[in-house]
Write a protein that holds these residues in place. Structure first.
Motif, PDB file in Angstrom:
ATOM      1  N   ASN A  26       0.830   0.748 -10.841  1.00 58.37           N
ATOM      2  CA  ASN A  26       0.347   1.454  -9.650  1.00 58.37           C
ATOM      3  C   ASN A  26      -1.055   1.997  -9.862  1.00 58.37           C
ATOM      4  O   ASN A  26      -1.387   2.463 -10.962  1.00 58.37           O
ATOM      5  CB  ASN A  26       1.259   2.633  -9.305  1.00 58.37           C
ATOM      6  N   GLU A  30       0.828  -1.187   0.000  1.00 55.71           N
ATOM      7  CA  GLU A  30       0.000   0.000   0.000  1.00 55.71           C
ATOM      8  C   GLU A  30       0.873   1.252   0.000  1.00 55.71           C
ATOM      9  O   GLU A  30       1.960   1.256   0.560  1.00 55.71           O
ATOM     10  CB  GLU A  30      -0.919   0.018   1.223  1.00 55.71           C
ATOM     11  N   THR A  31       0.374   2.297  -0.654  1.00 54.76           N
ATOM     12  CA  THR A  31       1.037   3.592  -0.625  1.00 54.76           C
ATOM     13  C   THR A  31       0.090   4.608   0.002  1.00 54.76           C
ATOM     14  O   THR A  31      -1.133   4.451  -0.044  1.00 54.76           O
ATOM     15  CB  THR A  31       1.422   4.062  -2.035  1.00 54.76           C
ATOM     16  N   ARG A  38      -0.550   8.982   0.618  1.00 56.71           N
ATOM     17  CA  ARG A  38      -0.173  10.367   0.353  1.00 56.71           C
ATOM     18  C   ARG A  38      -0.056  11.092   1.683  1.00 56.71           C
ATOM     19  O   ARG A  38      -0.903  10.926   2.567  1.00 56.71           O
ATOM     20  CB  ARG A  38      -1.218  11.050  -0.519  1.00 56.71           C
ATOM     21  N   SER A  41      -3.861   4.631  -7.662  1.00 55.95           N
ATOM     22  CA  SER A  41      -4.003   5.483  -6.486  1.00 55.95           C
ATOM     23  C   SER A  41      -5.250   6.329  -6.608  1.00 55.95           C
ATOM     24  O   SER A  41      -5.737   6.614  -7.708  1.00 55.95           O
ATOM     25  CB  SER A  41      -2.780   6.393  -6.309  1.00 55.95           C
ATOM     26  N   HIS A  62       2.876  12.578  -2.637  1.00 58.38           N
ATOM     27  CA  HIS A  62       2.616  11.147  -2.795  1.00 58.38           C
ATOM     28  C   HIS A  62       3.896  10.354  -2.524  1.00 58.38           C
ATOM     29  O   HIS A  62       5.004  10.910  -2.534  1.00 58.38           O
ATOM     30  CB  HIS A  62       2.091  10.858  -4.196  1.00 58.38           C
ATOM     31  N   GLY A  72      -4.422   7.139  -1.019  1.00 62.04           N
ATOM     32  CA  GLY A  72      -3.270   6.310  -1.340  1.00 62.04           C
ATOM     33  C   GLY A  72      -3.640   5.310  -2.407  1.00 62.04           C
ATOM     34  O   GLY A  72      -4.533   5.549  -3.220  1.00 62.04           O
ATOM     35  N   GLY A  73      -2.944   4.181  -2.413  1.00 62.99           N
ATOM     36  CA  GLY A  73      -3.223   3.198  -3.450  1.00 62.99           C
ATOM     37  C   GLY A  73      -2.412   1.948  -3.276  1.00 62.99           C
ATOM     38  O   GLY A  73      -2.005   1.592  -2.161  1.00 62.99           O
ATOM     39  N   SER A 119      -7.566  10.158  -9.341  1.00 57.07           N
ATOM     40  CA  SER A 119      -7.467   8.704  -9.317  1.00 57.07           C
ATOM     41  C   SER A 119      -6.932   8.238 -10.664  1.00 57.07           C
ATOM     42  O   SER A 119      -7.231   8.846 -11.701  1.00 57.07           O
ATOM     43  CB  SER A 119      -8.835   8.069  -9.050  1.00 57.07           C
TER      44      SER A 119
END
Length: 297
Positions: free
Chosen positions: A82, A51-52, A54, A84, A281, A64-65, A116
């Motif tokens: 990726n 997971e990422t 921001r 997000s 990000h 995030g994403g 997105s």
């Protein structure tokens, strides 16, 4: 925020995630089926997923994403896919840039945004297989919304048949939306993916659009979906055609030098890279596009 807008945002974000899942599955299948030719004796590559997030200035939730990266596969040397969905407020520099480039008034008074999308870059083991980039996205502010994205092919060793297939597949997906789209987006890609300090294109082109908003959300989203749908049929046959070709040290050297061009473009000119870093990000996700190895003369 209207119920319609909430639904549109959710629909767009779900589509980008669905496309991500389809591409990840297709790429892992390419790894599984590569049983002849160079590196066939190695184990098939798999995506590592994390997971990422921001970073919001106040420490709150800013979205995030998912960052999905495969390294050291039989076919893919490095590939990232990726997705997000992020939100927050644009900083003063981003507000000014958006107001200047898009002509949007009132950004300083209400700098909220929502974005997105999906972003993909693939760097291949075999120098005969082209590198490739693809992204599609939706961006919203209280003042305007728009779609953007496209895909472009980046071979270090060019094959006319591969270039023709890539472009023809994209054209076939765009033509149902109007035959003017493909030539316009093709020319836009040629202009956008140009490296001014080298005086040359990054690759052999593709399609690209930004700031796309006719006022008809459904029609614009349908076009954006078909830009994404064109990617796998445009690219996978090229991988299947070239992945078993033997290569030489000279071929690999050519690939590494071409990757240097790719890195230069993404670090100096790419607006997505600049926006991602400027808005907080995850930097690893933003810089996922960089090749694992590159070379300069």
């Amino acid at each position: 925020m209207t119920d319609t807008l909430v639904t549109e945002k959710a629909t767009a974000a779900a589509w980008f995630k669905q496309l991500r899942d389809e591409i990840v599955a297709a790429f892992e299948t390419l790894e599984d089926t590569h049983d002849t030719g160079p590196l066939a004796d190695a184990g098939p590559g798999r995506f590592e997923v994390r997971e990422t997030r921001r970073s919001a200035p106040d420490g709150g939730d800013a979205g995030g994403g998912l960052m999905s990266v495969m390294r050291g596969g039989r076919v893919f040397e490095k590939v990232g896919v990726n997705v997000s969905t992020v939100h927050g407020e644009l900083g003063e520099q981003a507000q000014a840039a958006m107001a200047a480039r898009k002509g949007i008034p009132g950004m300083a008074e209400d700098p909220r945004f929502w974005a997105s999308g999906i972003s993909l870059v693939a760097h291949m083991q075999n120098p005969h297989v082209p590198a490739v980039h693809m992204n599609t996205r939706m961006f919203w502010t209280p003042h305007a919304w728009w779609f953007g994205g496209g895909s472009d092919l980046n071979p270090c060793i060019e094959y006319d048949a591969d270039t023709e297939h890539f472009h023809a597949t994209q054209k076939s997906h765009l033509d149902p939306h109007g035959t003017a789209h493909y030539p316009r987006l093709r020319d836009w890609a040629d202009d956008y993916f140009h490296i001014p300090h080298r005086g040359r294109a990054r690759g052999v082109g593709g399609i690209f659009m930004d700031d796309y908003c006719t006022g008809d959300w459904q029609a614009d989203f349908a076009l954006t979906r078909d830009i994404g749908r064109a990617f796998l049929p445009a690219f996978v046959p090229l991988v299947e055609r070239r992945r078993t070709q033997p290569w030489t040290d000279a071929d690999k050297d050519t690939q590494l030098i071409h990757r240097g061009l790719y890195a230069e473009y993404n670090l100096v000119y790419d607006r997505g890279t600049k926006f991602g870093l400027a808005t907080g990000h995850d930097p690893d996700a933003v810089l996922m596009s960089l090749p694992p190895m590159a070379k300069w003369r």
